[in-house]
Design a protein around this motif. Structure first.
Motif, PDB file in Angstrom:
ATOM      1  N   CYS A  95       0.848  -1.195   0.000  1.00 56.07           N
ATOM      2  CA  CYS A  95       0.000   0.000   0.000  1.00 56.07           C
ATOM      3  C   CYS A  95       0.887   1.249   0.000  1.00 56.07           C
ATOM      4  CB  CYS A  95      -0.917  -0.005   1.214  1.00 56.07           C
ATOM      5  SG  CYS A  95      -1.926   1.488   1.298  1.00 56.07           S
ATOM      6  N   GLY A 133      -0.207   0.053  -4.740  1.00 55.94           N
ATOM      7  CA  GLY A 133      -1.559   0.592  -4.826  1.00 55.94           C
ATOM      8  C   GLY A 133      -2.093   0.997  -3.478  1.00 55.94           C
ATOM      9  N   LEU A 134      -3.401   0.878  -3.306  1.00 59.95           N
ATOM     10  CA  LEU A 134      -4.043   1.264  -2.050  1.00 59.95           C
ATOM     11  C   LEU A 134      -4.730   0.056  -1.436  1.00 59.95           C
ATOM     12  CD1 LEU A 134      -5.760   4.707  -2.808  1.00 59.95           C
ATOM     13  CD2 LEU A 134      -3.758   4.294  -1.371  1.00 59.95           C
ATOM     14  N   CYS A 135      -4.511  -0.140  -0.144  1.00 62.55           N
ATOM     15  CA  CYS A 135      -5.149  -1.261   0.546  1.00 62.55           C
ATOM     16  C   CYS A 135      -6.612  -0.924   0.829  1.00 62.55           C
ATOM     17  CB  CYS A 135      -4.408  -1.586   1.829  1.00 62.55           C
ATOM     18  SG  CYS A 135      -4.675  -0.385   3.148  1.00 62.55           S
ATOM     19  N   LYS A 136      -7.321  -1.951   1.303  1.00 59.36           N
ATOM     20  CA  LYS A 136      -8.763  -1.834   1.579  1.00 59.36           C
ATOM     21  C   LYS A 136      -9.067  -0.649   2.504  1.00 59.36           C
ATOM     22  CE  LYS A 136     -12.044  -5.170   3.436  1.00 59.36           C
ATOM     23  NZ  LYS A 136     -12.039  -6.527   4.032  1.00 59.36           N
ATOM     24  N   CYS A 138      -7.182   2.047   3.229  1.00 60.67           N
ATOM     25  CA  CYS A 138      -6.828   3.370   2.683  1.00 60.67           C
ATOM     26  C   CYS A 138      -7.728   3.759   1.526  1.00 60.67           C
ATOM     27  CB  CYS A 138      -5.376   3.382   2.253  1.00 60.67           C
ATOM     28  SG  CYS A 138      -4.262   3.248   3.654  1.00 60.67           S
ATOM     29  N   LYS A 139      -8.281   2.767   0.832  1.00 59.02           N
ATOM     30  CA  LYS A 139      -9.191   3.033  -0.283  1.00 59.02           C
ATOM     31  C   LYS A 139     -10.427   3.757   0.227  1.00 59.02           C
ATOM     32  CE  LYS A 139     -10.438  -0.633  -2.302  1.00 59.02           C
ATOM     33  NZ  LYS A 139     -10.685  -1.850  -3.079  1.00 59.02           N
ATOM     34  N   ARG A 140     -10.860   3.364   1.433  1.00 58.20           N
ATOM     35  CA  ARG A 140     -12.077   3.935   2.013  1.00 58.20           C
ATOM     36  C   ARG A 140     -11.897   5.404   2.363  1.00 58.20           C
ATOM     37  NH1 ARG A 140     -13.027   0.883   6.785  1.00 58.20           N
ATOM     38  NH2 ARG A 140     -12.417  -1.152   6.034  1.00 58.20           N
ATOM     39  N   LYS A 142      -9.911   7.470   0.674  1.00 60.55           N
ATOM     40  CA  LYS A 142      -9.282   8.097  -0.487  1.00 60.55           C
ATOM     41  C   LYS A 142      -9.777   9.525  -0.660  1.00 60.55           C
ATOM     42  CE  LYS A 142      -9.768   6.408  -4.774  1.00 60.55           C
ATOM     43  NZ  LYS A 142      -9.709   5.318  -5.779  1.00 60.55           N
TER      44      LYS A 142
END
Ligand code: ZN
Ligand code: ZN
Length: 143
Positions: A95, A133-136, A138-140, A142
């Motif tokens: 991430c 990329g972005l983990c679960k 950190c995606k939330r 964003k």
């Protein structure tokens, strides 16, 4: 086992397996996971053994050269390493925001790489696949 391998490797280079080098080896193999050199240095500093930062970093490089330890990836925070000796092969997702590392292994990808090597008449010995990329989590959050 890793002690013996490292001892042989070190003596082949005309070096000695000093107390400090042994301490670095033992510290790395005392747990299973990913680590940064600075964390390793701090853990050794907390133990009884006196080893300078430079000697910890140098020993880590020797361990990588010996094949016992592998570099996972270079991140913003620095290099991340892990034990490779005695570990099943796997690849990584990292991430970009929080540095979380996910391990995965896909037989399909492994086979595909073997196929590609064969097609190029190339004897592959290792590979290092890293997906950034972005983990679960950190995606939330964003932006
Ligand atoms: Zn994250
Ligand atoms: Zn790993």
């Amino acid at each position: 086992m890793e002690n013996k391998i490292f001892r042989n490797f070190i003596s082949n280079k005309g070096l000695k397996l000093t107390k400090e080098r042994l301490a670095v080896l033992n510290e790395i193999f005392s747990f299973r996971g990913h680590f940064e050199p600075e964390q390793l240095y701090l853990r050794i500093k907390d133990s009884e053994i006196k080893a300078s930062r430079a000697s910890v970093y140098r020993t880590l490089n020797l361990l990588v050269e010996s094949g016992l330890v592998g570099k996972v990836a270079r991140t913003e925070k620095g290099n991340v390493y892990e034990q490779t000796f005695g570990q099943e092969h796997h690849d990584h997702m990292i991430c970009d925001r929080c540095g979380a590392i996910i391990e995965f292994c896909s037989q399909k990808i492994e086979n595909l790489q073997d196929e590609l090597c064969k097609k190029n008449n190339f004897d592959g010995t290792s590979h290092n696949l890293v997906i950034r990329g972005l983990c679960k989590k950190c995606k939330r959050t964003k932006r």
